[in-house]
Motif scaffolding. Structure first.
Motif, mmCIF file in Angstrom:
data_model
loop_
_atom_site.group_PDB
_atom_site.id
_atom_site.type_symbol
_atom_site.label_atom_id
_atom_site.label_comp_id
_atom_site.label_asym_id
_atom_site.label_seq_id
_atom_site.Cartn_x
_atom_site.Cartn_y
_atom_site.Cartn_z
ATOM 1 N N TYR A 90 0.832 -1.208 0.000
ATOM 2 C CA TYR A 90 0.000 0.000 0.000
ATOM 3 C C TYR A 90 0.866 1.258 0.000
ATOM 4 O O TYR A 90 0.589 2.225 -0.723
ATOM 5 N N THR A 315 -4.294 -0.870 -8.198
ATOM 6 C CA THR A 315 -4.959 -0.176 -7.092
ATOM 7 C C THR A 315 -4.614 1.306 -7.045
ATOM 8 O O THR A 315 -5.311 2.077 -6.374
ATOM 9 N N THR A 318 -7.618 3.404 -7.952
ATOM 10 C CA THR A 318 -8.893 3.241 -7.249
ATOM 11 C C THR A 318 -9.436 4.562 -6.700
ATOM 12 O O THR A 318 -10.654 4.723 -6.576
#
Length: 375
Positions: A90, A315, A318
């Motif tokens: 992340y 991601t 997103t």
């Protein structure tokens, strides 16, 4: 096994911690005392780093996954290890998105973000596939460029007589409370708490006796540099502009005009920003890949590299826009999620290892796959 030296570790820590941090206005809510917020966070981060090194010293040949299993047992340690691997991914994803957004905001205004973001991910895949030693060599090559560039830009700012020390006054006008509020947990989480990633690298250092000293010296150099850069931004721009600017150091450099010759040096700042984001993105991605490879050794590391990199890239789209991306980063995860991985879990590990006596010669559990060359 691919080992590295304490010097290479020091270079990696310096460049990683510097990253893109000097470009941003950290602690701006403390106004002219933002530099004190940075200093306070750096002091706590120094204590945190000592705690990390204590944990590592208990099982010097283990990476983070081995240490987690030592502290929490095989199954709980594996579960927490998966969360750490996702956390590293992340953090990497955030740097990819920052890279794309800032490139679109500065140099590459027409180029789609998807293109610039794919470039940084592909470069990271190539570097990581070549092994840990290649990553350290990359930072060795980049550090002189980064440091000379910052020194040159700072010198030119002073030469252009842009510095106004009075902008730092009055000190502690509203007391210590705003300083502490700006420092904790925001500046602890970014950038000082991010040294937790070095649990994935410290075990590769053959000279464990000097590792702690090199790590602490590197951290101290970076902390002093970041505090100085924070002060510089305030002295040049003033409190109001510094707190409102997205990239205050970039704005400060844009003011440089020496003899109608040296100007428009903001390109250098943008390149420094790109280099910093790339190093952080690459390091966090590498940590995630090697964590998953240790957790699930039956799956080749090369497969994990492709899987993790693909997820990071996918991601990064997103969040609908940069405003949402920045809000999630500065308001949600920095305050509520990152401290769990950077402070809470390490403190629990520290307490467990403080009172647990390991058998002589025991280094946690059998080590997982070591970060060597490409597989």
């Amino acid at each position: 096994m691919d080992r590295t030296s304490n010097y290479q570790l020091a270079v990696m820590m310096i460049l990683f911690e510097i990253g893109s941090t000097p470009i941003f206005a950290l602690g701006s809510s403390a106004k002219q005392d933002a530099w004190l917020a940075m200093l306070a966070a750096a002091i706590v981060g120094f204590i945190l780093l000592n705690m990390f090194l204590f944990i590592q010293n208990k099982a010097p040949d283990e990476d983070l996954i081995g240490l987690l299993r030592l502290c929490f047992g095989k199954w709980a340690g594996t579960g927490i290890g998966i969360l750490f691997a996702l956390y590293f991914a992340y953090e990497s994803m955030r740097n990819v998105r920052d890279f794309g957004e800032i490139a679109n905001l500065t140099l590459l205004k027409v180029t789609p973000k998807s293109v610039t973001m794919s470039v940084i991910v592909l470069l990271a895949i190539y570097a990581i596939s070549m092994g840990i030693r290649t990553l350290f060599h990359i930072t060795e090559a980049l550090l002189p460029i980064v440091m000379i560039s910052y020194m040159l830009l700072t010198f030119l700012i002073f030469l252009a007589k842009l510095v106004q020390p009075g902008n730092l006054l009055p000190v502690l006008e509203h007391g210590i409370a705003p300083v502490l509020k700006a420092a904790f947990p925001d500046i602890i989480s970014f950038p000082f708490g991010q040294t937790v990633i070095f649990f994935m690298l410290w075990h590769l250092i053959p000279d464990k006796q000097k590792m702690k000293r090199f790590s602490l010296i590197s951290y101290t150099i970076v902390a002093l540099f970041l505090v100085s850069m924070n002060m510089l931004n305030i002295m040049v721009l003033g409190v109001t502009i510094n707190s409102l600017s997205i990239l205050p150091f970039l704005q400060a450099v844009q003011l440089i005009e020496v003899g109608n010759i040296l100007e428009r040096l903001d390109v250098m700042v943008t390149l420094l920003l790109f280099l910093g984001l790339f190093v952080k993105m690459m390091t966090f991605c590498c940590g995630s890949v090697y964590a998953f490879a240790h957790l699930f050794p039956r799956i080749p590391r090369a497969v994990w590299l492709i899987l993790v990199s693909t997820v990071i890239y996918a991601t990064s789209f997103t969040e609908p826009n940069y405003t949402v991306h920045a809000w999630i980063g500065l308001v949600v995860v920095v305050k509520k999620v990152f401290p769990i991985f950077q402070i809470v879990i390490p403190v629990i590990m520290f307490i467990i290892l403080l009172f647990r006596k390991l058998p002589t010669g025991q280094n946690a559990l059998p080590s997982g796959p070591q970060p060597g060359g490409s597989q």
